[in-house]
Design a protein around this motif. Structure first.
Motif, PDB file in Angstrom:
ATOM      1  N   SER A  62       3.253 -68.237  95.209  1.00 38.21           N
ATOM      2  CA  SER A  62       2.298 -68.071  96.312  1.00 38.21           C
ATOM      3  C   SER A  62       2.505 -66.789  97.104  1.00 38.21           C
ATOM      4  O   SER A  62       1.879 -66.584  98.149  1.00 38.21           O
ATOM      5  CB  SER A  62       2.409 -69.267  97.269  1.00 38.21           C
ATOM      6  OG  SER A  62       3.731 -69.393  97.758  1.00 38.21           O
ATOM      7  N   THR A 118       6.903 -65.904 100.884  1.00 39.41           N
ATOM      8  CA  THR A 118       6.602 -67.331 100.941  1.00 39.41           C
ATOM      9  C   THR A 118       7.734 -68.121 100.288  1.00 39.41           C
ATOM     10  O   THR A 118       8.670 -67.540  99.733  1.00 39.41           O
ATOM     11  CB  THR A 118       5.284 -67.627 100.215  1.00 39.41           C
ATOM     12  OG1 THR A 118       5.422 -67.235  98.844  1.00 39.41           O
ATOM     13  CG2 THR A 118       4.129 -66.851 100.844  1.00 39.41           C
ATOM     14  N   ASN A 128       2.626 -72.069  90.660  1.00 34.29           N
ATOM     15  CA  ASN A 128       2.775 -72.211  92.114  1.00 34.29           C
ATOM     16  C   ASN A 128       3.408 -71.020  92.823  1.00 34.29           C
ATOM     17  O   ASN A 128       3.890 -71.151  93.945  1.00 34.29           O
ATOM     18  CB  ASN A 128       3.546 -73.488  92.443  1.00 34.29           C
ATOM     19  CG  ASN A 128       5.025 -73.399  92.068  1.00 34.29           C
ATOM     20  OD1 ASN A 128       5.401 -72.567  91.249  1.00 34.29           O
ATOM     21  ND2 ASN A 128       5.845 -74.264  92.658  1.00 34.29           N
TER      22      ASN A 128
END
Length: 220
Positions: free
Chosen positions: A131, A185, A129
């Protein structure tokens, strides 16, 4: 001459027996509990002042502290790791031949500190995950040297040590490995630690063994 060659081989064997490397963990308290106690050789860079904590990394040599992810950088998030050969003493015992990952990287067990070529590894928990785009690792020296060791996607790693690359270092020169995301992010990048090691001097060992072979031929 024979004594010199034997001494050279013995010296190499002794170096191999040192079983040393330099480890920089982002969290040194050994607890996977949220709060973290950063290594003296770890810091945030740029305009990043903090990051979130996550599960402990699983790479060989880690002591169980939190990992980090993301940060509060306005454009990108930045972590830094500092190392000065000859000043920062080896702090991790790794027997020669210890597997560092599943890609064929093994610990050499050679002591650092002198001017030499060093290999850099980084590790973070297994993840899918991240990002923030590719993560860049750049090595900067106080002697104005700078080299990008790796630009990589942190997703898909199995939690072992990822080989970033190698670079010649000079004893007494301060180096900073800069880890930087592409974008700031929420999970822009991840980190558990960095491992710095002297690679196996294969050419030196072969020269020493070649010298012994030549001596044996002469005495035969």
């Amino acid at each position: 001459m024979k004594k010199f060659a034997l001494a050279m081989v013995a010296s190499l064997a002794t170096a191999g027996a040192a079983q040393a490397a330099f480890l920089i963990e982002v969290d040194t308290d050994g607890l996977d509990d949220g709060p973290f106690t950063p290594s003296a050789n770890f810091a945030f860079g740029g305009d990043t002042g903090t990051a979130s904590t996550s599960v402990a990394g699983t790479a060989v040599g880690l002591t169980g502290g939190d990992s980090l992810f993301g940060g509060d950088g306005s454009a990108v998030d930045t972590y830094t790791y500092s190392y000065t050969p000859g000043t920062d003493a080896d702090n991790l015992v790794l027997a020669a031949g210890t597997a560092l990952n599943n890609a064929g990287s093994f610990a050499t067990g050679l002591a650092g500190g002198a001017s030499d070529t060093y290999t850099f590894y980084a590790t973070w928990p297994a993840t899918t995950n991240v990002s923030g785009g590719d993560t860049t690792f750049t090595l900067n020296g106080s002697d104005s040297s700078s080299v990008v060791l790796a630009v990589l996607d942190q997703n898909g790693n199995d939690g072992t040590w990822v080989k970033l690359g190698s670079a010649p270092l000079t004893a007494g020169v301060a180096y900073t490995l800069v880890q930087e995301s592409t974008a700031a992010t929420f999970v822009s990048m991840r980190a558990s630690g960095v491992l710095i090691e002297v690679p196996e001097p294969a050419s030196a060992a072969l020269m020493a063994l070649g010298g012994l072979a030549a001596l044996r031929r002469r005495s035969a």
